[in-house]
Design a protein around this motif. Structure first.
Motif, PDB file in Angstrom:
ATOM      1  N   ILE A 145      20.970 -31.753  23.776  1.00  0.00           N
ATOM      2  CA  ILE A 145      21.191 -30.374  24.244  1.00  0.00           C
ATOM      3  C   ILE A 145      20.578 -30.214  25.627  1.00  0.00           C
ATOM      4  CG2 ILE A 145      20.735 -27.919  23.784  1.00  0.00           C
ATOM      5  CD1 ILE A 145      20.478 -28.657  20.795  1.00  0.00           C
ATOM      6  N   GLY A 146      21.322 -29.644  26.550  1.00  0.00           N
ATOM      7  CA  GLY A 146      20.868 -29.494  27.938  1.00  0.00           C
ATOM      8  C   GLY A 146      19.708 -28.529  28.079  1.00  0.00           C
ATOM      9  N   GLY A 147      18.984 -28.639  29.192  1.00  0.00           N
ATOM     10  CA  GLY A 147      17.867 -27.743  29.487  1.00  0.00           C
ATOM     11  C   GLY A 147      16.606 -28.156  28.763  1.00  0.00           C
ATOM     12  N   VAL A 148      15.599 -27.299  28.844  1.00  0.00           N
ATOM     13  CA  VAL A 148      14.323 -27.563  28.183  1.00  0.00           C
ATOM     14  C   VAL A 148      14.195 -26.596  27.011  1.00  0.00           C
ATOM     15  CG1 VAL A 148      11.808 -27.609  28.479  1.00  0.00           C
ATOM     16  CG2 VAL A 148      13.318 -28.274  30.378  1.00  0.00           C
TER      17      VAL A 148
ATOM     18  N   GLY B  38      19.105 -23.487  28.398  1.00  0.00           N
ATOM     19  CA  GLY B  38      20.426 -23.399  29.048  1.00  0.00           C
ATOM     20  C   GLY B  38      21.218 -22.207  28.542  1.00  0.00           C
ATOM     21  N   TYR B  39      20.695 -21.581  27.469  1.00  0.00           N
ATOM     22  CA  TYR B  39      21.381 -20.445  26.875  1.00  0.00           C
ATOM     23  C   TYR B  39      20.916 -19.144  27.512  1.00  0.00           C
ATOM     24  CZ  TYR B  39      22.805 -17.000  23.355  1.00  0.00           C
ATOM     25  OH  TYR B  39      23.355 -15.910  22.729  1.00  0.00           O
ATOM     26  N   PHE B  40      21.816 -18.353  28.057  1.00  0.00           N
ATOM     27  CA  PHE B  40      21.467 -16.972  28.443  1.00  0.00           C
ATOM     28  C   PHE B  40      22.700 -16.093  28.302  1.00  0.00           C
ATOM     29  CE2 PHE B  40      23.262 -17.031  32.786  1.00  0.00           C
ATOM     30  CZ  PHE B  40      23.337 -18.401  33.030  1.00  0.00           C
ATOM     31  N   ASP B  41      22.527 -15.000  27.542  1.00  0.00           N
ATOM     32  CA  ASP B  41      23.691 -14.173  27.213  1.00  0.00           C
ATOM     33  C   ASP B  41      23.677 -12.801  27.889  1.00  0.00           C
ATOM     34  OD1 ASP B  41      21.740 -12.863  25.778  1.00  0.00           O
ATOM     35  OD2 ASP B  41      22.476 -13.497  23.808  1.00  0.00           O
ATOM     36  N   LYS B  42      22.674 -12.561  28.724  1.00  0.00           N
ATOM     37  CA  LYS B  42      22.571 -11.246  29.355  1.00  0.00           C
ATOM     38  C   LYS B  42      23.801 -10.998  30.243  1.00  0.00           C
ATOM     39  CE  LYS B  42      18.700  -8.494  31.109  1.00  0.00           C
ATOM     40  NZ  LYS B  42      19.342  -7.467  31.822  1.00  0.00           N
TER      41      LYS B  42
ATOM     42  N   PRO C  33      26.413 -17.957  27.361  1.00  0.00           N
ATOM     43  CA  PRO C  33      25.922 -17.779  25.991  1.00  0.00           C
ATOM     44  C   PRO C  33      26.239 -19.021  25.169  1.00  0.00           C
ATOM     45  CG  PRO C  33      27.999 -16.646  26.250  1.00  0.00           C
ATOM     46  CD  PRO C  33      27.730 -17.327  27.562  1.00  0.00           C
ATOM     47  N   ALA C  34      25.710 -20.148  25.576  1.00  0.00           N
ATOM     48  CA  ALA C  34      26.118 -21.428  24.995  1.00  0.00           C
ATOM     49  C   ALA C  34      25.063 -22.487  25.238  1.00  0.00           C
ATOM     50  CB  ALA C  34      27.428 -21.877  25.640  1.00  0.00           C
ATOM     51  N   HIS C  35      25.198 -23.598  24.495  1.00  0.00           N
ATOM     52  CA  HIS C  35      24.414 -24.793  24.789  1.00  0.00           C
ATOM     53  C   HIS C  35      25.391 -25.876  25.214  1.00  0.00           C
ATOM     54  CE1 HIS C  35      20.545 -23.324  23.580  1.00  0.00           C
ATOM     55  NE2 HIS C  35      21.111 -22.778  22.518  1.00  0.00           N
ATOM     56  N   ASP C  36      25.086 -26.531  26.317  1.00  0.00           N
ATOM     57  CA  ASP C  36      25.871 -27.685  26.737  1.00  0.00           C
ATOM     58  C   ASP C  36      25.224 -28.910  26.102  1.00  0.00           C
ATOM     59  OD1 ASP C  36      27.580 -26.129  28.203  1.00  0.00           O
ATOM     60  OD2 ASP C  36      26.451 -26.368  30.072  1.00  0.00           O
TER      61      ASP C  36
ATOM     62  N   GLY D  20      33.125  -4.894  15.571  1.00  0.00           N
ATOM     63  CA  GLY D  20      34.485  -5.345  15.870  1.00  0.00           C
ATOM     64  C   GLY D  20      34.606  -6.349  16.992  1.00  0.00           C
ATOM     65  N   LEU D  21      33.487  -6.778  17.578  1.00  0.00           N
ATOM     66  CA  LEU D  21      33.589  -7.729  18.695  1.00  0.00           C
ATOM     67  C   LEU D  21      32.650  -8.919  18.507  1.00  0.00           C
ATOM     68  CD1 LEU D  21      33.714  -5.383  21.791  1.00  0.00           C
ATOM     69  CD2 LEU D  21      35.572  -6.762  20.866  1.00  0.00           C
ATOM     70  N   PRO D  22      33.089 -10.117  18.920  1.00  0.00           N
ATOM     71  CA  PRO D  22      32.176 -11.266  18.860  1.00  0.00           C
ATOM     72  C   PRO D  22      31.027 -11.087  19.853  1.00  0.00           C
ATOM     73  CG  PRO D  22      34.458 -11.979  19.105  1.00  0.00           C
ATOM     74  CD  PRO D  22      34.425 -10.499  19.393  1.00  0.00           C
ATOM     75  N   VAL D  23      29.814 -11.117  19.322  1.00  0.00           N
ATOM     76  CA  VAL D  23      28.617 -10.987  20.157  1.00  0.00           C
ATOM     77  C   VAL D  23      27.852 -12.307  20.043  1.00  0.00           C
ATOM     78  CG1 VAL D  23      26.416  -9.754  20.412  1.00  0.00           C
ATOM     79  CG2 VAL D  23      28.507  -8.497  19.858  1.00  0.00           C
ATOM     80  N   PRO D  24      27.524 -12.931  21.186  1.00  0.00           N
ATOM     81  CA  PRO D  24      26.853 -14.234  21.098  1.00  0.00           C
ATOM     82  C   PRO D  24      25.445 -14.128  20.542  1.00  0.00           C
ATOM     83  CG  PRO D  24      26.984 -13.489  23.379  1.00  0.00           C
ATOM     84  CD  PRO D  24      27.725 -12.479  22.564  1.00  0.00           C
ATOM     85  N   PHE D  25      25.039 -15.162  19.817  1.00  0.00           N
ATOM     86  CA  PHE D  25      23.627 -15.286  19.455  1.00  0.00           C
ATOM     87  C   PHE D  25      23.217 -16.715  19.757  1.00  0.00           C
ATOM     88  CE2 PHE D  25      23.448 -17.850  15.578  1.00  0.00           C
ATOM     89  CZ  PHE D  25      24.749 -17.797  15.115  1.00  0.00           C
ATOM     90  N   ASN D  26      21.922 -16.929  19.906  1.00  0.00           N
ATOM     91  CA  ASN D  26      21.438 -18.246  20.287  1.00  0.00           C
ATOM     92  C   ASN D  26      21.376 -19.171  19.059  1.00  0.00           C
ATOM     93  OD1 ASN D  26      20.212 -20.482  21.305  1.00  0.00           O
ATOM     94  ND2 ASN D  26      18.612 -19.363  22.412  1.00  0.00           N
ATOM     95  N   PRO D  27      22.225 -20.195  18.992  1.00  0.00           N
ATOM     96  CA  PRO D  27      22.252 -21.055  17.805  1.00  0.00           C
ATOM     97  C   PRO D  27      21.300 -22.241  17.907  1.00  0.00           C
ATOM     98  CG  PRO D  27      24.053 -21.651  19.257  1.00  0.00           C
ATOM     99  CD  PRO D  27      23.247 -20.601  19.988  1.00  0.00           C
TER     100      PRO D  27
END
Ligand SMILES: [Zn+2]
Length: 241
Positions: A86-89, A93-97, A111-114, A224-231
């Motif tokens: 997983i990228g970053g430390v 690498g995840y930020f959803d703001k 809002p993802a992990h590479d 009613g909408l997909p909201v990202p969360f940190n997995p």
């Protein structure tokens, strides 16, 4: 066994079989509708209110007709790799703001992990195995949207990508930049099933500065909408194949 009893059992089998078939067909149909809805969102050709209403309806129907609940436990989405890819430390690498699903292809944030593979020459093949790397479904689900085609020059950022909905968990998983997809909209997938191969498709993923990776996101349906969360924790605890 007497004849009437035998006939009743046969009829019951036919009835249950027909019901199951109708339910499965209904799910495929809802997934196809969700796929086209998702594409209108990506292209920003649908108003927000209609999109939200339609999405809520379709997910409710898929939940009702899927006939299964996904297990809570995850499989790591890259075969032969684990959390240290997983990228970053520590998952930074995840930020959803600032991210909003209805912004479609124009969204900001990440809002993802590479999850990176070893591919120094960027041919999309693993440098050790010299083979493509398998992308796996994190848990059981239904494929609700697929983009199987992407050409160099296309502005689409996700490239060849897949959305899976996981009934009973109110969870979506999203897999982007693949070289090839192995599922289609409406398919039921099992935890750990190969759904794609890691690639370099997508506006930025194609560029030389981008090391080959899977862009992985998780969303929950909120109002009613997909909201990202940190997995990140789910990925850390996931079992590996
Ligand atoms: Zn990414």
């Amino acid at each position: 066994m007497n004849t009437p009893k035998f006939l009743t059992i046969i009829l019951l089998f036919i009835f249950c079989g027909t019901k199951l078939y109708a339910q499965q067909n209904a799910v495929v149909n809802y997934c196809i509708q969700l796929d086209s809805l998702n594409k209108t969102v990506t292209n920003n050709t649908i108003d927000r209110k209609t999109a939200t209403k339609k999405l809520t309806h379709l997910i409710t129907q898929i939940d009702k007709n899927a006939g299964f609940n996904s297990p809570d436990a995850w499989t790591f989405p890259l075969k032969g790799y684990k959390a240290n890819a997983i990228g970053g430390v520590k998952g930074n690498g995840y930020f959803d703001k600032g991210y909003h699903f209805l912004d479609g292809n124009k969204h900001t944030a990440h809002p993802a992990h590479d999850i990176f593979i070893t591919d120094r020459n960027q041919d999309t093949f693993d440098d050790k195995t010299l083979k493509p790397v398998e992308v796996l479904a994190v848990t059981d689900g239904v494929v609700v949207s697929c983009t199987p085609q992407w050409d160099v020059g296309s502005a689409l950022r996700g490239g060849k990508c897949i959305w899976v909905y996981h009934p009973g968990l109110n969870l979506f998983s999203y897999y982007a930049h693949n070289r090839q997809l192995f599922v289609k909209t409406g398919d039921v997938v099992k935890r750990g099933q190969k759904i794609a191969e890691v690639g370099r498709t997508g506006l930025n993923a194609y560029k030389k500065r981008s090391p080959t990776h899977l862009h992985f996101s998780a969303f929950r349906l909120v109002n009613g909408l997909p909201v990202p969360f940190n997995p990140y924790q789910n990925l850390i605890k996931a079992s590996t194949l």
